[in-house]
Design a protein around this motif. Structure first.
Motif, PDB file in Angstrom:
ATOM      1  N   GLN A  60       0.439   1.431  16.594  1.00 49.20           N
ATOM      2  CA  GLN A  60       1.623   2.148  17.100  1.00 49.20           C
ATOM      3  C   GLN A  60       2.563   2.583  15.980  1.00 49.20           C
ATOM      4  O   GLN A  60       3.450   3.408  16.192  1.00 49.20           O
ATOM      5  N   LEU A  61       2.418   2.008  14.783  1.00 52.90           N
ATOM      6  CA  LEU A  61       3.297   2.353  13.665  1.00 52.90           C
ATOM      7  C   LEU A  61       2.564   3.186  12.613  1.00 52.90           C
ATOM      8  O   LEU A  61       2.834   3.099  11.418  1.00 52.90           O
ATOM      9  N   GLY A  62       1.652   4.042  13.085  1.00 53.34           N
ATOM     10  CA  GLY A  62       0.879   4.868  12.174  1.00 53.34           C
ATOM     11  C   GLY A  62       1.735   5.804  11.337  1.00 53.34           C
ATOM     12  O   GLY A  62       1.469   6.019  10.146  1.00 53.34           O
ATOM     13  N   VAL A  63       2.779   6.350  11.931  1.00 52.71           N
ATOM     14  CA  VAL A  63       3.662   7.263  11.193  1.00 52.71           C
ATOM     15  C   VAL A  63       4.364   6.519  10.058  1.00 52.71           C
ATOM     16  O   VAL A  63       4.440   7.012   8.921  1.00 52.71           O
ATOM     17  N   LEU A  64       4.847   5.321  10.347  1.00 53.66           N
ATOM     18  CA  LEU A  64       5.506   4.509   9.315  1.00 53.66           C
ATOM     19  C   LEU A  64       4.510   4.123   8.223  1.00 53.66           C
ATOM     20  O   LEU A  64       4.835   4.146   7.035  1.00 53.66           O
ATOM     21  N   ARG A  65       3.287   3.784   8.618  1.00 53.57           N
ATOM     22  CA  ARG A  65       2.266   3.417   7.642  1.00 53.57           C
ATOM     23  C   ARG A  65       2.011   4.566   6.670  1.00 53.57           C
ATOM     24  O   ARG A  65       1.938   4.353   5.446  1.00 53.57           O
ATOM     25  N   ARG A  66       1.887   5.764   7.185  1.00 53.65           N
ATOM     26  CA  ARG A  66       1.639   6.918   6.306  1.00 53.65           C
ATOM     27  C   ARG A  66       2.812   7.164   5.375  1.00 53.65           C
ATOM     28  O   ARG A  66       2.650   7.509   4.199  1.00 53.65           O
ATOM     29  N   ALA A  67       4.038   6.954   5.889  1.00 50.36           N
ATOM     30  CA  ALA A  67       5.222   7.130   5.039  1.00 50.36           C
ATOM     31  C   ALA A  67       5.248   6.103   3.913  1.00 50.36           C
ATOM     32  O   ALA A  67       5.580   6.418   2.767  1.00 50.36           O
ATOM     33  N   VAL A  68       4.863   4.855   4.235  1.00 54.50           N
ATOM     34  CA  VAL A  68       4.825   3.805   3.213  1.00 54.50           C
ATOM     35  C   VAL A  68       3.757   4.116   2.171  1.00 54.50           C
ATOM     36  O   VAL A  68       3.960   3.915   0.970  1.00 54.50           O
ATOM     37  N   LEU A  69       2.611   4.612   2.616  1.00 57.90           N
ATOM     38  CA  LEU A  69       1.545   4.972   1.679  1.00 57.90           C
ATOM     39  C   LEU A  69       2.013   6.063   0.715  1.00 57.90           C
ATOM     40  O   LEU A  69       1.732   6.004  -0.492  1.00 57.90           O
ATOM     41  N   MET A  70       2.718   7.049   1.232  1.00 55.37           N
ATOM     42  CA  MET A  70       3.199   8.122   0.365  1.00 55.37           C
ATOM     43  C   MET A  70       4.223   7.603  -0.633  1.00 55.37           C
ATOM     44  O   MET A  70       4.187   7.948  -1.818  1.00 55.37           O
ATOM     45  N   ALA A  71       5.125   6.739  -0.175  1.00 56.17           N
ATOM     46  CA  ALA A  71       6.124   6.179  -1.083  1.00 56.17           C
ATOM     47  C   ALA A  71       5.459   5.266  -2.115  1.00 56.17           C
ATOM     48  O   ALA A  71       5.823   5.272  -3.293  1.00 56.17           O
ATOM     49  N   SER A  72       4.466   4.504  -1.682  1.00 59.86           N
ATOM     50  CA  SER A  72       3.794   3.581  -2.590  1.00 59.86           C
ATOM     51  C   SER A  72       3.072   4.320  -3.702  1.00 59.86           C
ATOM     52  O   SER A  72       2.985   3.833  -4.834  1.00 59.86           O
ATOM     53  N   SER A  73       2.543   5.494  -3.402  1.00 57.28           N
ATOM     54  CA  SER A  73       1.800   6.239  -4.415  1.00 57.28           C
ATOM     55  C   SER A  73       2.682   6.652  -5.583  1.00 57.28           C
ATOM     56  O   SER A  73       2.181   6.984  -6.660  1.00 57.28           O
ATOM     57  N   GLN A  74       3.995   6.590  -5.390  1.00 62.83           N
ATOM     58  CA  GLN A  74       4.926   6.967  -6.448  1.00 62.83           C
ATOM     59  C   GLN A  74       5.457   5.765  -7.230  1.00 62.83           C
ATOM     60  O   GLN A  74       6.193   5.937  -8.202  1.00 62.83           O
ATOM     61  N   THR A  75       5.095   4.570  -6.794  1.00 58.52           N
ATOM     62  CA  THR A  75       5.658   3.378  -7.445  1.00 58.52           C
ATOM     63  C   THR A  75       4.616   2.461  -8.078  1.00 58.52           C
ATOM     64  O   THR A  75       4.932   1.700  -8.978  1.00 58.52           O
ATOM     65  N   HIS A  76       3.381   2.493  -7.613  1.00 58.93           N
ATOM     66  CA  HIS A  76       2.366   1.619  -8.210  1.00 58.93           C
ATOM     67  C   HIS A  76       0.983   2.222  -8.008  1.00 58.93           C
ATOM     68  O   HIS A  76       0.789   3.145  -7.210  1.00 58.93           O
TER      69      HIS A  76
END
Length: 293
Positions: free
Chosen positions: A110-126
């Motif tokens: 149910q939190l697929g949208v949040l998961r994708r947002a976290v993945l995009m943010a994570s790609s910029q930090t590690h």
């Protein structure tokens, strides 16, 4: 993304990132409620929430308190809101393997949208973990021998850390210091309120002042509670008790697993610096204790 939340619940002794989290999200979150250290009743806490949306950030085991929630404690929380429960972990924690920074976060569908947002943010930090860590993790997960080895390592580490935690708590409480019982991890949360009067006579009124004096006078470094969202006037600290070489200690009990018994003599033998540090803290306490009236 955070504007949907009216309130965020944080334990008032979460971890070193809690202050950063609190202040970085202030522009998006209307109010933070800081819960007291130690174990909280999760069902009661969530039932007390009056607004329709809340975010509970729970560090398990607690840092710096060392309090832990087991499956029985956590199940009501998951049953209550499974579609909104995000689980994070990593080998450095459950595998007792400090430094093996390979973690994971599980999002419900149910939190697929949040998961994708976290993945995009994570790609910029590690980026990817170091190759040796990936190989170690694969060995643990895919090899029978690796699973047996890590199981023995975890069991031995748990027994050692539990014994040292009980030793630290027992020694400190013997001179009037209060400790939140540590259930996991390698830290304790002693409260030095019993020497407040003696410290006040020296002009020491905050946790930062006290830990600074303890560092210079007793040679012991503790983190003040203020670093974990505790009030600045409070005399709580985080005390880490792993300044010893765990290899020889672990080797001494591996052939006695499961259920090896660890004595104070074992702790004095394998953890001499920890014992010396606790003795130095006790001397600092007795130096500032006021005579009973």
């Amino acid at each position: 993304m955070f504007q949907q939340f009216n309130d965020v619940l944080l334990t008032r002794s979460g971890c070193l990132t809690s202050p950063l989290l609190k202040y970085s999200m202030t522009n998006f979150i209307r109010r933070f409620q800081l819960l007291e250290p130690g174990k909280i009743d999760l069902e009661e806490t969530l039932a007390s929430c009056k607004s329709p949306t809340r975010l509970l950030i729970l560090t398990n085991p607690g840092n710096p308190s060392g309090t832990a929630y087991n499956e029985e404690d956590l199940q009501p929380l998951v049953d209550l809101y499974p579609e909104g429960t995000i689980l994070g972990g990593g080998m450095s924690k459950w595998g007792a393997s400090g430094g093996f920074r390979l973690g994971y976060v599980h999002f419900p569908p149910q939190l697929g949208v949040l998961r994708r947002a976290v993945l995009m943010a994570s790609s910029q930090t590690h980026t990817s973990p170091a190759c040796p860590i990936q190989h170690a993790y694969a060995e643990v997960l895919n090899s029978d021998e690796g699973r047996r080895e890590i199981a023995n390592f975890i069991e031995g580490s748990r027994l050692i850390l539990e014994a040292v935690a009980r030793y630290v708590e027992r020694e400190l409480t013997s001179v009037g210091v209060k400790c939140v019982p540590s259930d996991a991890g390698f830290y304790a949360m002693p409260d030095f309120a019993n020497i407040r009067e003696g410290l006040n006579m020296r002009g020491i009124t905050t946790g930062i002042d006290m830990t600074s004096a303890m560092l210079h006078e007793a040679g012991v470094g503790l983190l003040p509670g203020e670093a974990f969202l505790r009030p600045s006037s409070e005399l709580t600290t985080r005390l880490c008790f792993i300044n010893f070489d765990g290899g020889p200690f672990l080797a001494s009990i591996l052939d006695r697993l499961p259920g090896a018994t660890i004595t104070d003599e074992d702790i004095r033998r394998f953890c001499p610096k920890t014992v010396q540090g606790i003795e130095a803290i006790k001397a600092f306490i007795m130096k500032h204790q006021m005579p009973e009236r």
